[in-house]
Design an enzyme around this catalytic site. Structure first.
Site, PDB file in Angstrom:
ATOM      1  N   LYS A 178       0.377  -1.201   0.026  1.00 27.88           N
ATOM      2  CA  LYS A 178       0.162   0.157  -0.117  1.00 27.88           C
ATOM      3  C   LYS A 178       1.505   1.358   0.169  1.00 27.88           C
ATOM      4  CE  LYS A 178      -1.975  -0.629   3.736  1.00 27.88           C
ATOM      5  NZ  LYS A 178      -1.303  -2.155   4.167  1.00 27.88           N
ATOM      6  N   ARG A 185      11.848  -6.113   5.104  1.00 27.00           N
ATOM      7  CA  ARG A 185      12.036  -5.110   5.098  1.00 27.00           C
ATOM      8  C   ARG A 185      12.804  -4.693   5.810  1.00 27.00           C
ATOM      9  NH1 ARG A 185       5.774  -2.358   4.848  1.00 27.00           N
ATOM     10  NH2 ARG A 185       6.040  -2.483   7.247  1.00 27.00           N
ATOM     11  N   ARG A 193      11.170  -2.944  11.917  1.00 28.67           N
ATOM     12  CA  ARG A 193      10.321  -2.451  12.816  1.00 28.67           C
ATOM     13  C   ARG A 193      10.284  -3.554  13.002  1.00 28.67           C
ATOM     14  NH1 ARG A 193       5.883  -0.063   8.811  1.00 28.67           N
ATOM     15  NH2 ARG A 193       4.635  -1.099  10.728  1.00 28.67           N
ATOM     16  N   ARG A 236      -0.459  -9.038  13.033  1.00 30.69           N
ATOM     17  CA  ARG A 236      -1.703  -8.348  12.334  1.00 30.69           C
ATOM     18  C   ARG A 236      -2.062  -8.341  11.474  1.00 30.69           C
ATOM     19  NH1 ARG A 236       3.749  -5.388  10.827  1.00 30.69           N
ATOM     20  NH2 ARG A 236       2.563  -3.206   9.815  1.00 30.69           N
ATOM     21  N   ARG A 289      -9.286   1.323   9.105  1.00 32.48           N
ATOM     22  CA  ARG A 289      -8.917  -0.384   9.010  1.00 32.48           C
ATOM     23  C   ARG A 289     -10.447  -0.622   9.945  1.00 32.48           C
ATOM     24  NH1 ARG A 289      -2.587   0.825   9.740  1.00 32.48           N
ATOM     25  NH2 ARG A 289      -2.334  -1.105   9.392  1.00 32.48           N
TER      26      ARG A 289
END
Ligand code: AMP
Length: 218
Positions: free
Chosen positions: A13, A127, A160, A171, A88
Site C-alpha cells: 500500500k 523490510r 520494525r 497483524r 482499518r
C-alpha cells in the site's frame, strides 16, 4: 481526488501510495507513519499508541479518527489525498465519511491490494526502514547500496518491531477480522477496485492508474 488504499500490512500500500502521490501530486497520508513519528518524539499520542503498536494490535479508533481530522485540514490535502493504513475498521470508515461530508468531498476510489500470509511473512521480515527519514528498503527486492545504511540520507536501517514474524501473523489476523466488514462497506458504496499484490510494482501501479483514469473519464 480522494483515494483509499486497503490491504494487509506489507501488501505494498505504502509503495503504491507513494507512486500515486507523485503521479497525481496529492499527499500520501499514512496513520502508521504519523503514529511512529509520535512514538519516536514521545508525545502524549505516541505514549498512548505505543503498546498497541508493539503488540500488533490496533490503536483505538478515536485516536486515529482525530489524527485524520487534523491531517485532512492541512492545506496540502485541499486537492485530495491518498489514505494509506486508514480506515482499518468500520467505525473509522464511518468517522471518515462524516469528515468528508463536512468538507463536501467524497471517496473517488478504494484500491484493495490482496496478498496471502506466507508471502507477507517473507516480504516483511526482509523490510528495513530508515530511522531518520523513514525510507523503506527490502533486503532482496530493493536493497540499499551499503548494508544497513540509507541511500537517501545516510541514516541507519532497522527492522520494525512489528515486522517480526509473530507480530506479522497477529497483524494479519487483526486485518482479516476487520477488513471483511470494511470491504463490504466500500463495495456497497461502489468505486471499489481489487488487485493482487503479487506482481511487479510497476505493473500493479499501471493497473491502478488505468482504473483511476477510467473512473475519471466516466
Ligand atoms: P502500518 O504502518 O499502517 O502497518 O501501522 C503500524 C501500526 O500502527 C499498526 O499495526 C497499528 O498498531 C497502528 N495503526 C496504524 N494505522 C491505524 C489505524 N487506522 N487504526 C488503528 N491502528 C493503526
Amino acid at each position: 481526488m480522494q483515494l483509499i488504499m486497503l490491504g494487509p500490512p506489507g501488501a505494498g500500500k505504502g509503495t503504491q501510495a507513494k507512486l500515486l502521490s507523485d503521479r497525481y501530486n496529492i499527499p500520501q497520508v499514512s496513520t502508521g507513519d504519523i503514529l511512529r513519528k509520535a512514538v519516536a518524539e514521545g508525545t502524549k499520542l505516541g505514549l498512548e499508541a505505543k503498546s498497541h503498536m508493539d503488540s500488533g494490535g490496533l490503536v483505538p479508533d478515536k485516536l486515529v479518527i482525530d489524527i485524520i481530522r487534523d491531517r485532512l485540514a492541512d492545506a496540502d490535502c485541499a486537492n485530495g489525498f491518498i489514505l494509506d493504513g486508514f480506515p482499518r475498521t468500520r467505525a473509522q470508515a464511518e468517522g471518515l465519511h462524516e469528515q468528508l461530508q463536512a468538507l463536501g468531498k467524497d471517496i473517488d476510489l478504494v484500491i484493495d491490494i490482496s496478498v496471502e500470509l506466507d508471502d507477507l511473512v517473507s516480504r516483511l521480515t526482509g523490510r528495513r526502514s530508515c530511522k531518520d527519514c523513514g525510507e523503506v528498503y527490502h533486503l532482496t527486492y530493493s536493497p540499499p547500496s551499503k548494508e544497513d545504511i540509507c541511500d537517501k540520507c545516510g541514516g541507519s536501517l532497522y527492522l520494525r518491531d512489528d515486522d517480526k514474524e509473530e507480530t506479522i501473523k497477529r497483524r494479519f489476523a487483526v486485518y482479516k477480522e476487520q477488513s471483511a466488514q470494511l470491504k463490504g462497506y466500500y463495495q456497497d458504496l461502489g468505486a471499489f477496485f481489487q488487485i493482487s499484490g503479487n506482481g511487479a510494482i510497476d505493473d500493479i501501479f499501471e493497473a491502478i492508474v488505468k482504473e483511476i483514469e477510467s473512473i475519471s473519464n466516466k
